[in-house]
Design a protein around this motif. Structure first.
Motif, mmCIF file in Angstrom:
data_model
loop_
_atom_site.group_PDB
_atom_site.id
_atom_site.type_symbol
_atom_site.label_atom_id
_atom_site.label_comp_id
_atom_site.label_asym_id
_atom_site.label_seq_id
_atom_site.Cartn_x
_atom_site.Cartn_y
_atom_site.Cartn_z
ATOM 1 N N ASP A 1 -2.046 -3.914 -2.762
ATOM 2 C CA ASP A 1 -3.417 -3.946 -3.254
ATOM 3 C C ASP A 1 -4.038 -2.552 -3.307
ATOM 4 N N ARG A 2 -3.683 -1.706 -2.359
ATOM 5 C CA ARG A 2 -4.292 -0.375 -2.274
ATOM 6 C C ARG A 2 -3.418 0.710 -2.891
ATOM 7 N N ALA A 3 -2.153 0.373 -3.188
ATOM 8 C CA ALA A 3 -1.194 1.335 -3.751
ATOM 9 C C ALA A 3 -1.081 2.586 -2.885
ATOM 10 N N GLU A 4 -1.016 2.364 -1.580
ATOM 11 C CA GLU A 4 -0.780 3.459 -0.635
ATOM 12 C C GLU A 4 0.072 2.917 0.508
ATOM 13 N N TRP A 5 0.659 3.832 1.275
ATOM 14 C CA TRP A 5 1.555 3.407 2.355
ATOM 15 C C TRP A 5 0.815 2.523 3.352
ATOM 16 N N SER A 6 1.502 1.503 3.824
ATOM 17 C CA SER A 6 0.932 0.550 4.776
ATOM 18 C C SER A 6 1.367 0.897 6.197
ATOM 19 N N ARG A 7 0.398 1.201 7.049
ATOM 20 C CA ARG A 7 0.718 1.466 8.446
ATOM 21 C C ARG A 7 1.342 0.239 9.100
ATOM 22 N N ARG A 8 0.810 -0.921 8.742
ATOM 23 C CA ARG A 8 1.298 -2.154 9.358
ATOM 24 C C ARG A 8 2.756 -2.412 8.990
ATOM 25 N N ALA A 9 3.104 -2.267 7.709
ATOM 26 C CA ALA A 9 4.489 -2.482 7.296
ATOM 27 C C ALA A 9 5.419 -1.483 7.978
ATOM 28 N N ALA A 10 5.013 -0.218 8.015
ATOM 29 C CA ALA A 10 5.848 0.793 8.671
ATOM 30 C C ALA A 10 6.043 0.467 10.143
ATOM 31 N N GLU A 11 4.995 -0.019 10.798
ATOM 32 C CA GLU A 11 5.082 -0.385 12.207
ATOM 33 C C GLU A 11 6.066 -1.532 12.414
ATOM 34 N N LEU A 12 5.989 -2.557 11.557
ATOM 35 C CA LEU A 12 6.879 -3.706 11.711
ATOM 36 C C LEU A 12 8.332 -3.329 11.498
ATOM 37 N N TYR A 13 8.590 -2.407 10.593
ATOM 38 C CA TYR A 13 9.963 -1.968 10.345
ATOM 39 C C TYR A 13 10.432 -0.890 11.325
ATOM 40 N N GLY A 14 9.579 -0.488 12.265
ATOM 41 C CA GLY A 14 9.958 0.551 13.212
ATOM 42 C C GLY A 14 9.975 1.929 12.598
ATOM 43 N N LEU A 15 9.158 2.131 11.570
ATOM 44 C CA LEU A 15 9.145 3.405 10.837
ATOM 45 C C LEU A 15 7.783 4.094 10.915
ATOM 46 N N ALA A 16 7.014 3.769 11.951
ATOM 47 C CA ALA A 16 5.635 4.270 12.028
ATOM 48 C C ALA A 16 5.567 5.793 12.116
ATOM 49 N N GLY A 17 6.571 6.435 12.680
ATOM 50 C CA GLY A 17 6.510 7.885 12.840
ATOM 51 C C GLY A 17 7.110 8.675 11.695
ATOM 52 N N GLU A 18 7.514 7.998 10.632
ATOM 53 C CA GLU A 18 8.195 8.699 9.545
ATOM 54 C C GLU A 18 7.235 9.532 8.684
ATOM 55 N N ARG A 19 7.744 10.626 8.188
ATOM 56 C CA ARG A 19 7.011 11.451 7.227
ATOM 57 C C ARG A 19 7.350 10.930 5.838
ATOM 58 N N LEU A 20 6.549 9.992 5.374
ATOM 59 C CA LEU A 20 6.794 9.404 4.060
ATOM 60 C C LEU A 20 6.299 10.336 2.963
ATOM 61 N N PRO A 21 6.911 10.285 1.786
ATOM 62 C CA PRO A 21 6.518 11.211 0.712
ATOM 63 C C PRO A 21 5.138 10.879 0.159
ATOM 64 N N ASP A 22 4.506 11.878 -0.443
ATOM 65 C CA ASP A 22 3.255 11.655 -1.155
ATOM 66 C C ASP A 22 3.532 10.790 -2.381
ATOM 67 N N ILE A 23 2.605 9.880 -2.674
ATOM 68 C CA ILE A 23 2.750 8.999 -3.829
ATOM 69 C C ILE A 23 2.006 9.607 -5.013
ATOM 70 N N VAL A 24 2.726 9.791 -6.122
ATOM 71 C CA VAL A 24 2.141 10.424 -7.300
ATOM 72 C C VAL A 24 2.196 9.463 -8.484
ATOM 73 N N ASP A 25 1.404 9.772 -9.519
ATOM 74 C CA ASP A 25 1.469 9.026 -10.766
ATOM 75 C C ASP A 25 2.853 9.176 -11.386
ATOM 76 N N ASN A 26 3.205 8.236 -12.251
ATOM 77 C CA ASN A 26 4.511 8.308 -12.908
ATOM 78 C C ASN A 26 4.596 9.413 -13.943
ATOM 79 N N ALA A 27 3.451 9.856 -14.437
ATOM 80 C CA ALA A 27 3.404 10.997 -15.348
ATOM 81 C C ALA A 27 2.507 12.050 -14.708
ATOM 82 N N ALA A 28 3.137 13.041 -14.097
ATOM 83 C CA ALA A 28 2.387 14.067 -13.378
ATOM 84 C C ALA A 28 3.283 15.277 -13.168
ATOM 85 N N HIS A 29 2.677 16.449 -13.090
ATOM 86 C CA HIS A 29 3.430 17.677 -12.811
ATOM 87 C C HIS A 29 3.678 17.742 -11.315
#
Length: 479
Positions: free
Chosen positions: A179-207
């Motif tokens: 719904d928010r199109a951003e990383w979910s803290r809750r999902a990362a926590e459930l998968y045991g990935l809360a401390g990961e450095r996830l990449p920045d999310i960019v538009d599909n057409a962007a420099h």
């Protein structure tokens, strides 16, 4: 004159690169093989260096073939393939776990009590096909060092130094709040990935950066997961139409508009693309084995290759009572039973290679028809046409079977490389934000349209046989 772009499609079995010019179309091509390793227990992995090398080789070959400059690069990726890598050096720390890999099934089993929550949050079922379970498995069993991401992030980092992924690929991880199109803290926590450095999310057409990997310094301005790139190239930009790509697997996507559409028919809900900050959404269904099932028949000696489908299938009038559920890497949507394997029933002493070929085509077509029905049920209206692309669309037998079982027209794209052309359009948009989406897309219509040749009753009878075989698999009954 409008400028050409380099479009690179990094796929499961190879990387295809095109130099695409808006007025003249494809003026240069390049290809480099990738050789994933299929191991016992449903494991599929590949050397990441082979992925990167194939991108560079295919891109350079396409540029050499074209013999003219390009102004930007677009990169399409496999979607759910995962690896760990060192951000300081770019060196891979693990092999890449390919999207077909099933080793993360125990991770998913542990999350059974949270499956409904995660599905609502991310739009995806808890299944080892997606990236988050593979990322969690990698952290548990391979390494805690570096970053663990989908393969696109590593490839982009090697090319430009950036640490990004596009919105569509992010939605295939199981870690994106849909719904928010951003990383979910809750999902990362459930998968045991809360401390990961996830990449920045960019538009599909962007420099996102520049690269000299292909020779001249070029901006990277288009990113997409492969199936969404093909959806865009097929001009499926409004609800009511779907596309299916027949590659290593078969993937049906239906556009659902600018808000997430979570249905109850077993399809995944994900981002189609984000352009100019506006997010479009789609429903996604998968058949894990399509061309890979053809390769399996080839390895058994039934065929010498995909080009044999039509001539071998033409040696018999029908499947001779043989039913093939080609779930050779598990059943995906709408059943989500990756633990199951395929079945081949109705064999007799008179069963010939042609019967096996026709049964395979019917099994693939029936699975895709199930996905189309699921999409229609979730959308509340039938799909009026199916647009198709990918290597197996060269088989008239498979495409006619698809139209027959679907009972709707099947439009075969004149774009044999829809994924690359889709990400090429995104690269053009990223390089020229003033360009309209419709003007960036390929304008070619279908090369062939297959109309149903059997009655609705016959189609229903054939699909019922397939469903009976699937039900037997689900029940654990080999008969």
């Amino acid at each position: 004159m409008p400028e050409c772009v380099l479009a690179v499609d990094q796929g499961t079995s190879g990387t295809k690169a095109l130099v695409v010019c808006p007025e003249r179309g494809v003026v240069g091509t390049g290809f480099a093989h990738v050789r994933p390793r299929y191991l016992p227990g449903g494991l599929v992995e590949v050397d990441p260096r082979e992925l990167y090398g194939s991108v560079v080789d295919a891109g350079r070959r396409a540029l050499a073939d074209a013999g003219e400059p390009v102004t930007a690069v677009g990169l399409a990726n496999q979607g759910e393939t995962v690896l760990a890598w060192d951000p300081a050096t770019g060196r891979p720390l693990t092999d890449a776990l390919v999207w077909q890999d099933r080793r993360a099934e125990p991770v998913c089993a542990e999350l059974a009590d949270h499956a409904a929550e995660l599905r609502h949050l991310t739009g995806l079922p808890v299944d080892p096909y997606f990236a988050a379970p593979k990322m969690a498995w990698t952290r548990r069993h391979l390494t805690r060092a570096g970053h663990v991401t989908t393969s696109d992030t590593w490839l982009v980092h090697r090319l430009t130094g950036a640490h990004v992924t596009d919105a569509a690929t992010a939605s295939r991880t199981g870690l994106l709040d849909l719904d928010r199109a951003e990383w979910s803290r809750r999902a990362a926590e459930l998968y045991g990935l809360a401390g990961e450095r996830l990449p920045d999310i960019v538009d599909n057409a962007a420099h996102v950066g520049t690269t000299t990997a292909f020779g001249p310094e070029l901006p990277l301005t288009g990113l997409a997961v492969d199936q969404q790139a093909a959806l865009l190239a097929q001009r499926v930009t409004e609800p009511g139409t779907a596309k299916c790509t027949y590659g290593t697997g078969a993937f049906l996507l239906a556009h659902t508009g600018d808000t997430p559409h979570r249905g109850g028919s077993g399809l995944a809900a994900c981002v189609a693309w984000r352009l100019g900050g506006r997010t479009d959404h789609c429903l996604d269904g998968q058949v894990y084995t399509a061309a890979s099932a053809v390769r399996w028949l080839t390895d058994l000696g039934v065929l010498t290759g995909a080009a044999d489908l039509d001539p071998v299938g033409a040696t018999v009038p029908d499947a001779g009572g043989v039913t093939f559920v080609p779930a050779l890497a598990g059943l995906a949507a709408p059943w989500w039973r990756g633990d199951l394997r395929g079945s081949l029933t109705g064999l007799g002493l008179d069963t010939a290679p042609g019967h096996l070929v026709r049964a395979l085509c019917e099994g693939l077509a029936a699975q895709v028809a199930e996905l189309a029905d699921a999409a229609a049920a979730d959308l509340g209206a039938p799909l009026t046409v199916l647009r198709v692309d990918g290597g197996l669309t060269r088989s008239a037998l498979l495409m006619q079977t698809q139209a027959d079982l679907l009972q709707h027209p099947v439009e075969v794209s004149a774009l044999p490389d829809a994924t690359a052309l889709g990400v090429g359009a995104l690269a053009r948009l990223g390089a020229d934000p003033a360009l309209a989406l419709a003007d960036a897309l390929p304008g070619t219509g279908p090369t062939t349209v297959y109309e149903p040749r059997v009655t609705a009753d016959e189609a229903a009878e054939r699909r019922d046989r397939f469903r009976t075989a699937v039900t037997a698999l689900l029940a654990g009954d080999p008969a």
